[in-house]
Design an enzyme around this catalytic site. Structure first.
Site, PDB file in Angstrom:
ATOM      1  N   GLU A 218      -4.847   2.382  -4.134  1.00 55.08           N
ATOM      2  CA  GLU A 218      -3.381   2.453  -4.064  1.00 55.08           C
ATOM      3  C   GLU A 218      -2.775   1.145  -3.542  1.00 55.08           C
ATOM      4  O   GLU A 218      -1.630   1.127  -3.093  1.00 55.08           O
ATOM      5  CB  GLU A 218      -2.958   3.619  -3.168  1.00 55.08           C
TER       6      GLU A 218
ATOM      7  N   HIS B 187      -5.334  14.277  -9.124  1.00 51.87           N
ATOM      8  CA  HIS B 187      -5.417  12.860  -9.455  1.00 51.87           C
ATOM      9  C   HIS B 187      -4.541  12.480 -10.645  1.00 51.87           C
ATOM     10  O   HIS B 187      -4.120  11.329 -10.754  1.00 51.87           O
ATOM     11  CB  HIS B 187      -6.877  12.472  -9.723  1.00 51.87           C
TER      12      HIS B 187
ATOM     13  N   ASP C 273      -2.169   9.361 -10.490  1.00 49.64           N
ATOM     14  CA  ASP C 273      -2.161   8.259 -11.458  1.00 49.64           C
ATOM     15  C   ASP C 273      -0.737   7.950 -11.918  1.00 49.64           C
ATOM     16  O   ASP C 273      -0.370   6.776 -12.107  1.00 49.64           O
ATOM     17  CB  ASP C 273      -3.021   8.620 -12.674  1.00 49.64           C
TER      18      ASP C 273
ATOM     19  N   ASP D  28       0.848  -1.189   0.000  1.00 49.11           N
ATOM     20  CA  ASP D  28       0.000   0.000   0.000  1.00 49.11           C
ATOM     21  C   ASP D  28       0.882   1.237   0.000  1.00 49.11           C
ATOM     22  O   ASP D  28       1.813   1.349   0.817  1.00 49.11           O
ATOM     23  CB  ASP D  28      -0.911  -0.003   1.226  1.00 49.11           C
TER      24      ASP D  28
END
Length: 341
Positions: free
Chosen positions: A259, A230, A234, A217
């Site tokens: 994630e 975002h 990405d 994570d």
């Protein structure tokens, strides 16, 4: 039954005007928007009331159920573009290809039935002609020649239809294979997705080899999205995906969701798997990430992970839960580290 009646229509007026009227009535009854795609769908449906599209619609609406817009799009007659994210689009594309496959199979069945009927008719005609020749001493072979020529023409026509249908089937098979692959792949990182990961685990578990499962994570990923947007988030996801894939080459790396990534190590012991994953962690942590737009530093990007070895008593869910608990232990220990059993 109402849809079946609409497809069959009724006599008593000009055929073109009747078809136009039936298309309008069909769209109203099914509560479909009167747009070009739905008009085209209704035209193909009503113009061929015995065709595979009509049979597919009859099956969907059996019992008085109305068609939905997605039904129309799935059956694939000039369908409108699918809205929504790429995963939903891939799933709907796969549904549409399945519907097309069903229609093509029904088309093959119709073709085989027609060829069988023609062959039986040829046999009956030939037998009758042979009997007539036996009864007549002066009989000639002209009738047999005529029947044979007619049958040869039917066979030629059937071969052309079969050849065309075979090419269509081959193209559809390729599209289905592509759709199946897309349904198991994350569109952003191009990694296998959660579904593909779980299927791979089941296949590997059946071999009896060692399995180690890791859950990873990205640390403080929400703050990356909040600070930079975002689009930058990405790019971070894709960078982590690349680092994991490179360092864990030969093992399955998947984007599990958000994630979170998962790695399936097969045929190695826990220490080897841990060392391999730690190489990926160190690679990510030491890399200097910068914004593409102005080359400003992004700051440290790291991930935490939990990794565990499967035992003979483990189910997939118990193994994943243990790895997930180890991941949270790594988070609690300060992040940017691994925890194992």
């Amino acid at each position: 039954m109402a849809v079946a009646n609409a497809i069959r229509g009724a006599g008593g007026e000009d055929p073109a005007r009747r078809l136009y009227s039936r298309i309008g009535n069909f769209l109203v009854e099914q509560r479909l928007d009167p747009d070009p795609a739905n008009y085209a769908f209704a035209y193909h449906l009503l113009a061929d009331p015995d065709g595979p599209l009509a049979r597919a619609v009859a099956a969907l609406t059996d019992g008085g159920v109305r068609l939905t817009q997605r039904d129309v799009e799935t059956l694939g007659v000039d369908a409108k573009p699918v809205a929504g994210n790429a995963v939903k689009a891939a799933a709907q594309k796969a549904d549409g290809l399945v519907a097309q496959t069903q229609m093509q199979v029904e088309g093959f069945e119709d073709m085989v039935t027609a060829i069988r009927a023609e062959t039986e008719g040829f046999g009956r005609d030939l037998a009758a002609s042979a009997e007539e020749m036996q009864r007549s001493a002066t009989g000639d072979i002209s009738e047999i020649a005529r029947i044979t020529a007619a049958m040869l023409e039917r066979v030629r026509s059937a071969e052309e239809r079969l050849d065309s249908a075979t090419r269509e089937a081959s193209d559809l098979r390729k599209k289905l294979e592509e759709a199946r692959d897309n349904a198991r792949r994350d569109p952003l990182t191009d990694l296998p997705n959660r579904r593909a990961f779980e299927e791979a685990y089941a296949a590997q578990a059946a071999t009896g080899e060692n399995i180690c499962l890791a859950v990873c994570d990205i640390d403080h990923f929400k703050s990356v999205n909040d600070r930079f947007g975002h689009a930058v988030g990405d790019r971070v996801l894709k960078a982590i995906a690349e680092a994991l894939s490179t360092s864990c080459k030969g093992h399955l790396v998947a984007r599990y969701g958000g994630e979170e990534f998962a790695v399936l190590f097969a045929g190695v012991d826990l220490e080897t798997a841990r060392a391999t994953l730690d190489t990926a962690r160190a690679t990510v942590a030491t890399r200097q990430y910068r914004l593409r737009e102005d080359d400003a530093p992004l700051g440290a990007v790291t991930f935490s992970a939990g990794i565990t070895l499967a035992t003979g008593e483990d189910s997939y869910h118990s193994l994943f839960k243990r790895a997930d608990q180890l991941l949270y232990a790594a988070k609690s220990a300060g992040r940017n580290c691994l925890r194992t059993d």
